[in-house]
Write an enzyme that holds these catalytic residues in place. Structure first.
Site, mmCIF file in Angstrom:
data_model
loop_
_atom_site.group_PDB
_atom_site.id
_atom_site.type_symbol
_atom_site.label_atom_id
_atom_site.label_comp_id
_atom_site.label_asym_id
_atom_site.label_seq_id
_atom_site.Cartn_x
_atom_site.Cartn_y
_atom_site.Cartn_z
ATOM 1 C CE LYS A 1 50.905 56.635 43.423
ATOM 2 N NZ LYS A 1 49.658 57.315 43.091
ATOM 3 C CG ASP B 1 19.339 71.346 10.110
ATOM 4 O OD1 ASP B 1 19.804 71.577 8.981
ATOM 5 O OD2 ASP B 1 19.666 70.362 10.803
ATOM 6 C CG ASP C 1 21.485 68.043 13.422
ATOM 7 O OD1 ASP C 1 21.231 68.845 12.496
ATOM 8 O OD2 ASP C 1 22.305 67.113 13.304
ATOM 9 C CG LEU D 1 47.781 51.367 45.593
ATOM 10 C CD1 LEU D 1 46.620 51.096 46.538
ATOM 11 C CD2 LEU D 1 47.788 52.843 45.193
ATOM 12 C CB VAL D 2 53.812 47.830 46.300
ATOM 13 C CG1 VAL D 2 55.201 47.524 46.834
ATOM 14 C CG2 VAL D 2 52.827 46.778 46.796
ATOM 15 N NE ARG E 1 43.175 37.658 41.300
ATOM 16 C CZ ARG E 1 43.466 38.676 40.521
ATOM 17 N NH1 ARG E 1 43.998 38.474 39.345
ATOM 18 N NH2 ARG E 1 43.219 39.909 40.891
HETATM 19 P P1 ADQ Z 1 46.776 45.034 43.371
HETATM 20 O O1 ADQ Z 1 47.030 44.272 42.138
HETATM 21 O O2 ADQ Z 1 46.382 44.247 44.552
HETATM 22 O O3 ADQ Z 1 45.664 46.148 43.174
HETATM 23 P P2 ADQ Z 1 48.792 47.016 44.513
HETATM 24 O O4 ADQ Z 1 48.278 48.335 44.124
HETATM 25 O O5 ADQ Z 1 50.250 46.926 44.398
HETATM 26 O O6 ADQ Z 1 48.190 45.832 43.640
HETATM 27 O O7 ADQ Z 1 48.392 46.738 46.017
HETATM 28 C C1 ADQ Z 1 48.818 45.653 46.777
HETATM 29 C C2 ADQ Z 1 48.460 45.904 48.233
HETATM 30 O O8 ADQ Z 1 48.585 44.696 48.989
HETATM 31 C C3 ADQ Z 1 49.367 46.921 48.883
HETATM 32 O O9 ADQ Z 1 48.596 47.846 49.599
HETATM 33 C C4 ADQ Z 1 50.267 46.111 49.819
HETATM 34 O O10 ADQ Z 1 50.617 46.785 50.984
HETATM 35 C C5 ADQ Z 1 49.442 44.909 50.130
HETATM 36 N N1 ADQ Z 1 50.312 43.717 50.248
HETATM 37 C C6 ADQ Z 1 51.038 43.161 49.269
HETATM 38 N N2 ADQ Z 1 51.729 42.101 49.744
HETATM 39 C C7 ADQ Z 1 51.434 41.959 51.040
HETATM 40 C C8 ADQ Z 1 51.808 41.033 52.064
HETATM 41 N N3 ADQ Z 1 52.621 40.001 51.845
HETATM 42 N N4 ADQ Z 1 51.276 41.218 53.264
HETATM 43 C C9 ADQ Z 1 50.442 42.233 53.491
HETATM 44 N N5 ADQ Z 1 50.050 43.102 52.583
HETATM 45 C C10 ADQ Z 1 50.526 42.984 51.372
HETATM 46 C C11 ADQ Z 1 44.809 46.621 42.107
HETATM 47 C C12 ADQ Z 1 45.505 46.955 40.790
HETATM 48 C C13 ADQ Z 1 46.633 47.947 41.041
HETATM 49 C C14 ADQ Z 1 46.075 49.206 41.714
HETATM 50 C C15 ADQ Z 1 45.250 48.838 42.930
HETATM 51 C C16 ADQ Z 1 44.552 50.041 43.515
HETATM 52 O O11 ADQ Z 1 45.990 45.771 40.201
HETATM 53 O O12 ADQ Z 1 47.251 48.291 39.831
HETATM 54 O O13 ADQ Z 1 47.156 49.995 42.152
HETATM 55 O O14 ADQ Z 1 44.257 47.874 42.610
HETATM 56 O O15 ADQ Z 1 43.799 50.699 42.553
#
Ligand code: ADQ
Length: 746
Positions: free
Chosen positions: A388, A508, A691, A385-386, A320
């Site tokens: 995980k 009722d 009801d 997700l990072v 953004r």
């Molecule tokens: P995001 O805010 O985008 O998602 P996140 O869940 O951490 O956050 O996912 C980021 C993804 O981008 C990861 O899969 C990661 O591998 C990838 N990524 C990050 N940096 C990168 C880089 N430099 N190069 C390549 N890939 C990169 C939103 C919500 C989260 C929620 C997810 C899914 O804000 O809270 O977990 O959706 O529901």
């Protein structure tokens, strides 16, 4: 694949989100299509590939000519099963950068001071949601399952519902749903809630987000929930929690690849085999990047032995970057990195390696696999997700550790990590130290538990779970639709009435014949109702009984002259039309019990603004209709628990009505009263309508072939049929009275 299609009975899943899982760019006349970044795209892309559905969204690029538009559309469709929505620059500015990311994103992440509330941007948000709706309508086929994703498209479910009323629609929110106190700031809060409620199944990452949503729906729209189900226009909508997973196998396989092996060797050489700390985020103010840098700085200061022995790789993906707030954040981060490197670094060692770019998947996996410690410390994150992904890559080359924010949705599942408050710099500093010095065995044990969970509940399980539940909700809805007393069923009822000689009506009063009013005494019958009851009772073949929880005086005063039989106080008193006095159902019951119960009700009424006590001859009633809804039902539950403790051996019962709690002797209920009239004749047409919970006693004693009708839809009732409202109930009685009038006149 075959399994998946079997589960969905061959139905196609259409995912619809702001962005497609692929991004289109054009350089030197060359069009490139590459995977999109961000959690939603990376997480769901594997599921999409696997089930061969369709994905609708913005490709991140606007073709300039019609020819180019069509060409790109065909390529996306044929090669990626994607269908583009093209957005103009102004739409991107107002709907995406504006309302989505300057209003909803900060508000839902609790950054209320960063929010703007601009009506023009809201206008664009609506228009662009309509555009997505139109695009969906171009391709949707009967039987498709529509799965709307995330906060950019919260109005879409309702828009699609309007166009395709019986569509199967799921909605998943990937960011937090804030508490009522924060959500209420939004000027368009009702529209957003109604928009989401157009879906059949609504999913959130955590239980807290679901709870917040239900609370907002109750307090802003006045709609009650029952075990996570809300009734919207006779449709039961389900709300539930589905913590999103990742495609763990893909990460594990990649760690084992040769390419990653080489990359790891090069990487470790370049950092001189130092301990490696890693963070990976989009550059966003919710991710807590400056706070984390400050914690790292404090760590180097407090633990000088680690200087020169640790390298922090901070990977930020640009995000953004057209929005001013994000440009300011970038500046702040750049300055902090420069300051820390300048303060502690030397010619042979940089404490921070800062990468501000997207990197290839194999490089990302190499970093995950070789890091000794991952810092995932967002100030607020829907899931994240990072962390995980990092864990999935661990345990092979290294046993690393994870420092995780308590305010990330994933903290609910990953309790074995080092959990921190991201605003507490001191505790984050200690967490870094703890993570780097933790005994190998402890890390191994914690990792094992977390990795197993991530492998088990992966993104496929997550999506399958959501789909299973969505299909179940739909099945229930279809079953419920068949119970609506309309069309063929209504015609059957009218014929049954016409052909019957002896007909009994057990009706009722509040909520069934009249709507609810704030004060009990305001529910007087209107002229239309009085005429209707009179007409019904005037047919000599009809016996009409009004069975109410109200006291004798009110019923007698209100319904005198209609010639109906009356039952007051849920069956405590009877009065047949030809008699001039009330009869009591209680044999030898005293009312001494009231002295014990009244004080307790009084204490609860004092603690609950808006609640009050009504005293009836046979009962005590605690009303909370005027109280703040959540507090009212909380106190009502507490009160019931307290009273139940006092009821043992007193011969009393507690009845839960619509915003009332009634305490009375056990041998009094509407079912017992109904049974008296049922036994009077050999009826060949019986209609019972009510009801609330107290009317369930009537439904329970009716013969199997009677017309038992619940007024207002609920999934839990003994009644065989239902009508939408008291208006529909009156209209049904009107049709019956009409038949009688014709017969009498004829
Ligand atoms: P995001 O805010 O985008 O998602 P996140 O869940 O951490 O956050 O996912 C980021 C993804 O981008 C990861 O899969 C990661 O591998 C990838 N990524 C990050 N940096 C990168 C880089 N430099 N190069 C390549 N890939 C990169 C939103 C919500 C989260 C929620 C997810 C899914 O804000 O809270 O977990 O959706 O529901």
């Amino acid at each position: 694949m075959k399994d998946k299609l079997d589960k969905l009975a061959g139905r196609r899943v259409i995912i619809i989100s702001n962005r497609l899982p692929v991004s289109v760019s054009k350089e030197n006349w060359e069009t490139t299509i590459s995977p999109s970044s961000g959690g939603l795209a990376t997480g769901l892309a594997s599921y999409h590939r696997d089930q061969e559905g369709l994905w609708i969204g913005w490709p991140g690029y606007n073709p300039t000519t019609e020819k180019e538009k069509t060409g790109l559309k065909n390529r996306l469709l044929n090669e990626f099963n994607c269908y583009p929505v093209y957005l103009s620059n102004l739409e991107i500015k107002k709907y995406y950068n504006g309302f989505s990311n300057d209003t909803i994103w900060p508000l839902f992440h609790y950054f209320t001071t960063k929010c703007t509330y601009d009506p023009t941007e809201w206008d664009y948000y609506q228009r662009v949601n309509e555009k997505y709706c139109r695009t969906l309508l171009e391709v949707v086929r009967p039987g498709d399952i529509i799965w709307v994703q995330d906060y950019h498209l919260m109005l879409l479910p309702e828009m699609v519902r309007r166009e395709v009323p019986d569509a199967t629609i799921g909605f998943f929110l990937h960011i937090p749903f804030p508490s009522m106190e924060v959500f209420r700031y939004l000027p368009w809060r009702k529209e957003i809630l109604n928009g989401i409620l157009g879906a059949d199944m609504i999913g959130f990452h955590t239980y807290d987000y679901s709870r917040h949503f239900l609370s907002c729906v109750l307090r802003i729209l006045g709609k009650e929930q029952n075990y996570g189900q809300i009734v919207v226009d006779n449709r039961v909508v389900k709300i539930d929690t589905f913590p999103m997973g990742i495609d763990a196998a893909k990460f594990i396989e990649t760690v084992e690849s040769e390419e990653v092996d080489t990359e790891i060797n090069n990487l470790m050489k370049s950092i001189k085999n130092n301990k490696l700390i890693l963070s990976v985020d989009r550059l966003d103010f919710t991710k807590g990047i400056p706070e984390r840098l400050k914690a790292f700085e404090a760590f180097l200061e407090k633990y000088p032995d680690w200087r020169g022995k640790v390298t922090y790789i901070m990977l930020c993906v640009p995000s953004r970057d057209k929005i001013q707030q994000y440009q300011l954040l970038k500046k702040e981060v750049d300055e902090l990195v420069g300051k820390i490197d300048g303060r502690f670094g030397d010619p042979g060692w940089s404490p921070i390696l800062y990468m501000y770019r997207s990197i290839p998947f194999s490089t990302l996996v190499s970093l995950y696999a070789s890091a000794d410690l991952a810092l995932v410390t967002p100030l607020r994150d829907g899931m994240n997700l990072v962390c995980k992904e990092y864990l999935a890559c661990q345990g092979q080359l290294k046993n690393g550790m994870l420092v995780l924010s308590e305010t990330a949705g994933s903290a609910a599942e990953l309790g074995e990590a080092i959990i921190v408050n991201p605003n507490n710099i001191n505790s984050m500093t200690e967490a870094i130290h703890q993570g780097l010095t933790m005994p190998e065995e402890d890390k191994k044990a914690a990792l094992k538990l977390m990795i197993n969970r991530i492998k088990r509940y992966n993104v496929f399980r997550w999506a399958d779970d959501f789909m299973d539940q969505l299909l179940k909700v739909k099945e229930n809805q279809e079953h419920n639709e068949q119970r609506l007393l309309a069309g063929r069923l209504k015609r059957e009822l009218l014929t049954g009435y016409e052909q019957a000689d002896k007909r009994l009506f057990l009706l009722d009063y509040d909520g069934t014949l009249v709507s609810f009013k704030k004060k009990p005494e305001q529910a007087k019958p209107d002229e239309e109702l009085l005429v209707l009851l009179k007409k019904m009772a005037a047919d000599p073949q009809n016996k009409v009984v009004v069975i109410s929880g109200r006291d004798q005086d009110s019923l007698q005063e209100w319904l005198a002259g209609t010639e109906v039989d009356l039952v007051a106080e849920h069956g405590a008193w009877f009065r047949e039309r030809d008699l001039d006095h009330w009869e009591s159902a209680q044999q030898g019951n005293t009312t001494d019990w009231k002295d014990n119960i009244y004080p307790l009700l009084e204490v609860f009424a004092e603690r609950t603004p808006g609640a009050f006590i009504e005293e009836k001859s046979s009962a005590l009633v605690w009303h909370y209709r005027k109280s703040e809804p959540e507090l009212g039902s909380l106190r009502a539950k507490e009160l019931v628990d307290n009273i139940r403790g006092l009821l043992n051996a007193t011969g009393l019962q507690v009845l839960l009505g619509n915003k009332v709690i009634e305490v009375k002797p056990v041998d009094i209920n509407k079912g017992k009263a109904a049974a008296i009239w049922l036994a009077k004749e050999n009826w060949d047409f019986i209609l019972g309508m009510g009801d609330d919970w107290t009317d369930e006693d009537i439904f329970a004693v009716l013969p199997e072939d009677a017309w038992s009708v619940k007024v207002g839809f609920t999934a839990f009732t003994k009644a065989r049929f239902y009508l939408e409202s008291h208006k529909a109930a009156r209209s049904l009685l009107d049709s019956l009275a009409e038949i009688s009038s014709k017969v009498i006149a004829g």
